[in-house]
Write an enzyme that holds these catalytic residues in place. Sequence first.
Site, short mmCIF file in Angstrom:
data_model
loop_
_atom_site.label_atom_id
_atom_site.label_comp_id
_atom_site.label_asym_id
_atom_site.label_seq_id
_atom_site.Cartn_x
_atom_site.Cartn_y
_atom_site.Cartn_z
N HIS A 262 51.79 126.26 50.16
CA HIS A 262 52.74 125.25 50.65
C HIS A 262 52.19 124.68 51.95
O HIS A 262 52.23 125.34 52.99
CB HIS A 262 54.11 125.92 50.84
CG HIS A 262 55.17 125.01 51.38
ND1 HIS A 262 56.37 125.48 51.87
CD2 HIS A 262 55.22 123.66 51.51
CE1 HIS A 262 57.10 124.46 52.28
NE2 HIS A 262 56.43 123.35 52.09
N ASP B 39 62.97 126.48 48.40
CA ASP B 39 62.32 127.23 49.47
C ASP B 39 63.18 127.17 50.72
O ASP B 39 63.44 126.08 51.25
CB ASP B 39 60.93 126.61 49.72
CG ASP B 39 60.13 127.38 50.77
OD1 ASP B 39 60.60 128.41 51.26
OD2 ASP B 39 59.01 126.91 51.07
N HIS C 54 53.64 133.09 47.76
CA HIS C 54 53.82 131.81 48.45
C HIS C 54 53.17 131.89 49.84
O HIS C 54 53.48 132.79 50.63
CB HIS C 54 55.32 131.53 48.57
CG HIS C 54 55.68 130.20 49.15
ND1 HIS C 54 55.73 129.05 48.39
CD2 HIS C 54 56.03 129.83 50.40
CE1 HIS C 54 56.11 128.03 49.16
NE2 HIS C 54 56.29 128.48 50.40
N ASP D 79 52.50 129.90 53.29
CA ASP D 79 52.94 128.78 54.11
C ASP D 79 51.88 128.42 55.14
O ASP D 79 51.65 129.16 56.10
CB ASP D 79 54.25 129.15 54.83
CG ASP D 79 55.43 129.20 53.87
OD1 ASP D 79 55.68 128.17 53.20
OD2 ASP D 79 56.09 130.24 53.78
N SER E 82 57.31 134.83 50.04
CA SER E 82 56.55 134.15 51.10
C SER E 82 56.04 135.17 52.10
O SER E 82 56.83 135.87 52.75
CB SER E 82 57.44 133.13 51.80
OG SER E 82 56.80 132.72 52.99
N MET F 118 50.90 126.02 58.08
CA MET F 118 51.52 125.11 59.06
C MET F 118 50.51 124.78 60.15
O MET F 118 49.77 125.67 60.60
CB MET F 118 52.75 125.76 59.69
CG MET F 118 53.78 126.27 58.70
SD MET F 118 55.26 126.81 59.56
CE MET F 118 56.12 127.70 58.25
N MET G 288 63.09 121.69 49.73
CA MET G 288 63.38 122.56 50.88
C MET G 288 64.90 122.74 50.98
O MET G 288 65.65 121.76 50.97
CB MET G 288 62.88 121.94 52.18
CG MET G 288 61.36 121.82 52.32
SD MET G 288 60.43 123.36 52.16
CE MET G 288 61.13 124.37 53.46
N MET H 162 52.38 122.60 54.99
CA MET H 162 53.23 121.86 55.94
C MET H 162 52.30 121.32 57.01
O MET H 162 52.27 121.80 58.15
CB MET H 162 54.31 122.79 56.50
CG MET H 162 55.45 123.02 55.51
SD MET H 162 56.39 124.51 55.84
CE MET H 162 55.32 125.71 55.06
C1 DX5 Z 1 59.50 127.68 55.87
C2 DX5 Z 1 58.71 128.10 54.67
C3 DX5 Z 1 59.35 129.09 53.78
C4 DX5 Z 1 59.77 130.37 54.46
C5 DX5 Z 1 61.00 130.85 53.78
O1 DX5 Z 1 59.19 126.37 56.25
O2 DX5 Z 1 58.35 127.00 53.85
O3 DX5 Z 1 58.50 129.37 52.68
O4 DX5 Z 1 58.81 131.38 54.40
O5 DX5 Z 1 61.47 131.95 54.46
P1 DX5 Z 1 62.92 132.53 54.16
O6 DX5 Z 1 62.93 133.00 52.77
O7 DX5 Z 1 63.04 133.63 55.16
O8 DX5 Z 1 63.90 131.42 54.40
ZN ZN Z 2 57.25 127.55 52.02
#
Ligand code: DX5
Ligand code: ZN
Length: 225
Positions: A67, A176, A34, A36, A10, A38, A138, A69
């Site tokens: 991903h 994740d 990956h 993210d 990620s 948001m 998650m 969010m």
């Molecule tokens: C958080 C993200 C994850 C995040 C994971 O909501 O969806 O993808 O980057 O980070 P680590 O591996 O540090 O938990």
């Molecule tokens: Zn993620």
Amino acid sequence: MQPSPIIAPSILAADFARLADAVHDIEGAADWVHVDVMDNHFVPNLTIGLPVVQSLRRATAIPFDVHLMITDPERWAPGYAEAGAHNVTFHAEACEDPVALAKTLRAAGAKAGLAIDRDTPVEPYLELLPYLDTVLIMTIKAGFGGQKFLPEMLDKVRDVRRRIRAKDLQVRLEVDGGVAADTIEQAAEAGADAFVAGTAVYGAENPAEAVRRLKALAESVTVRA
Ligand code: DX5
Ligand code: ZN
């Protein structure tokens, strides 16, 4: 038999001022990257959106695992498929009709993924598996990297894996949050076959080496299973 494990670093844990370099750092080792997304609404954090994904896409050939969010994924998710994302995952909590959105994403040329956040049970969604390419469980509360892995989420992973096996489906089962060398094996044992890792990869001295180590650990479990 489970397919061979996928490691998806990620870039949330990378330096946002040099994202292309961050992706190049894992080329040849990572299976997916990956991303993210948001929106500061679905989760209380704001990251990157479509223009960044479009630009970054041109900087690498690694398949993108996006991903989302975000609220209103029906409106925004297809753009990521059109931008060339390999897999686009949206949240169950944000979507009225996951099957319809999955169909739209597939029609736009992407794999369709459904994410289940920490406080959401998975049972109501098991029936939807035939319409999905990826299920993301998650193992933290969505929103921030660097959180502690929640082993109690693995019951959901077991439930999904059981259903995938029973129906002989081709669905990737991704975890994740807090995935690292000391947690990846238990996730693999529970049935996960795709692993997102942010801090464990980009917090390491050598990100590619960290990816290879995680992959070897996941593979050691897959072989035993
Ligand atoms: C958080 C993200 C994850 C995040 C994971 O909501 O969806 O993808 O980057 O980070 P680590 O591996 O540090 O938990
Ligand atoms: Zn993620």
